[in-house]
Design an enzyme around this catalytic site. Structure first.
Site: not given
Length: 477
Positions: A233, A93, A400, A397-398, A205, A379, A203
């Protein structure tokens, strides 16, 4: 592979290659290392270090988990003149990024009923799920030439947002060098998903800023305690996925001709200045600009939804973009006087203060990196320190994953998911369809964030806590 890692500095572990001069650096806290079971992800980093023209080190972020070729949470830099580009090392992506929107609304002004109405109003405008397309014909049949060459600005001119939004988007919403001529026919048939969020971990949010770590910088960024935010996101959808699929095959088929062997198809590559390499980068830029545009169009619909439900004007509500950052991208960047092509797969850029590539609005603070956790947890917004250059200015990036989607579906029930979500509102038609996104299928976001903080690479600015989330069904990553 895990047993071969040796700690060289706080939370930084090194695996030295016995075949070349390229090291593998993996950033894990003691807890993350103790729980780490994905030797395959380390092996993927090791395999990537064998590609032609790789610059040391190859990096694994604290959210690392096994992916296609390069692990998710992987950073790979190659010599821009002599190295290769790998479609799989960018990811399926392309420019699956995160956008944070701030408001002048505070959490005490939003109850669950209003929150549900806001999510419903967004849902009416923004389709969610694998393969979904917008109800608007102009978004199902977009002007790809306009997107390729003007990026986000093309649709802002059509009324989807404000011109000043461009200053708050990485590369001002347009990566140069895109060419529609490089897009495979199969990918051209998958351009009908603008204005949608897809499935998997994508998502929209709505939440509140729950903790401030640095009030001075937070204030400079326009971030305040209990302020309502919106996080988006999503990426280039099926369009980017098809470009990665097709070019991975092309690079694999032509590896002998290009003299660029790869240990597995997911790391198939081509010399940057070969025909295959240049065509991929042109197509990748098209997909990246499509993704920036996608998030811009969704931003327009989010603004409409807030105005409709709260019955106040856009100017009164704020609804300003803090920043939009890309991951799953390859970018030409200079380090120590040398031009490199930095692949960030499941990693995002965090340029420190005074970096020449920062937008003007972030010259003194550094460019914020927006790092989402799972849909029931927190986050963060973080900034890179001067030491961030040791990761090619990259952060995770997040959170995981720690469970595969299949495992999460088998281990959790609908009741488990509801319990894990706590007070977070969701309007999913079928909660069972979201079991693979259960919060406990992911690593602890606090542990992941503070791995790099303790390593001296980042500093946290604010923590974000979700109040409501809109997610699509399906396995799209």
């Amino acid at each position: 592979m895990k047993e071969r890692l040796r700690e060289v500095s706080k939370n930084c572990y090194v695996l030295s290659s016995d075949k070349n001069q390229v090291d593998i650096h993996v950033y894990l806290s003691k807890k993350l290392l103790e729980d780490f079971t994905e030797d395959e992800a380390i092996k993927q980093l090791y395999n990537a270090s064998m590609l032609h023209g790789v610059v040391s080190p190859v990096i694994g972020m604290p959210d690392i988990h096994t992916g296609y070729g390069l692990p998710i949470g992987g950073v790979l830099a190659t010599d821009y003149e002599k190295g290769v580009v790998s479609a799989g090392a960018v990811g399926m992506d392309i420019n699956c990024g995160v956008r944070l929107i701030t408001t002048r609304v505070f959490s005490e002004e939003i109850n669950k009923d209003l929150l549900s109405k806001i999510l419903q109003a967004i849902s009416k405008r923004v389709p969610q799920g694998v393969g979904k397309s917008s109800m608007l014909k102009e978004l199902r049949k977009p002007n790809l030439e306009g997107i390729a060459y003007e990026g986000t600005e093309y649709y802002i001119k059509k009324g989807f947002g404000r011109h000043e939004d461009l200053n708050r988007i990485e590369d001002y919403g347009c990566i140069k060098g895109a060419s529609v001529s490089a897009i495979p026919k199969s990918a051209m048939e998958r351009t009908d998903q603008l204005g949608t969020i897809g499935g998997g971990n994508h998502f929209i949010e709505v939440g509140r800023i729950s903790q401030i770590f640095n009030e001075e910088i937070a204030s400079k960024l326009g971030l305040y305690k209990n302020q309502i935010y919106i996080m988006i996101h999503t990426g280039s959808r099926g369009f980017g996925h098809q470009i990665c699929t097709d070019y991975s095959q092309i690079m694999w088929n032509n590896s002998h001709k290009n003299q660029t062997p790869a240990p597995q198809k997911g790391l198939a590559c081509a010399p940057i200045f070969s025909e295959d390499g240049q065509n991929y980068l042109k197509a990748m830029a098209c997909a990246a600009n499509y993704a920036f545009t996608n998030r811009q169009i969704i931003t327009h619909f989010v603004r409409e939804a807030f105005v409709e439900v709260l019955k106040q004007s856009e100017s009164k509500l704020g609804l300003d973009i803090l920043y939009d950052v890309a991951h799953n991208i390859a970018k030409r960047e200079k380090y120590d006087g040398k031009w490199l092509l930095v692949h960030r797969k499941g990693a995002t850029r965090a340029l420190p203060a005074k970096h020449e590539d920062n937008p003007n609005c972030f010259k003194t603070t550094g460019q914020p990196a927006i790092i989402p956790g799972s849909m029931g947890t927190g986050s963060y917004v973080v900034l890179g320190t001067d030491r961030i250059k040791s990761t090619f200015c990259s952060v995770n990036h997040g959170a995981g994953r720690i469970m595969s989607r299949k495992q999460a579906r088998s281990e959790f029930t609908r009741e488990d998911l509801i319990k894990q979500m706590g007070n977070v509102v969701t309007i999913a038609k079928n909660m069972k369809s979201l079991l693979d996104e259960a919060p406990l299928a992911y690593k602890d976001i606090d542990e992941v964030i503070f791995t790099l903080v303790e390593a001296g690479l980042t500093r946290p600015i604010v923590k974000l806590t979700p109040m409501g989330v809109l997610k699509g069904e399906g396995d799209e990553a």
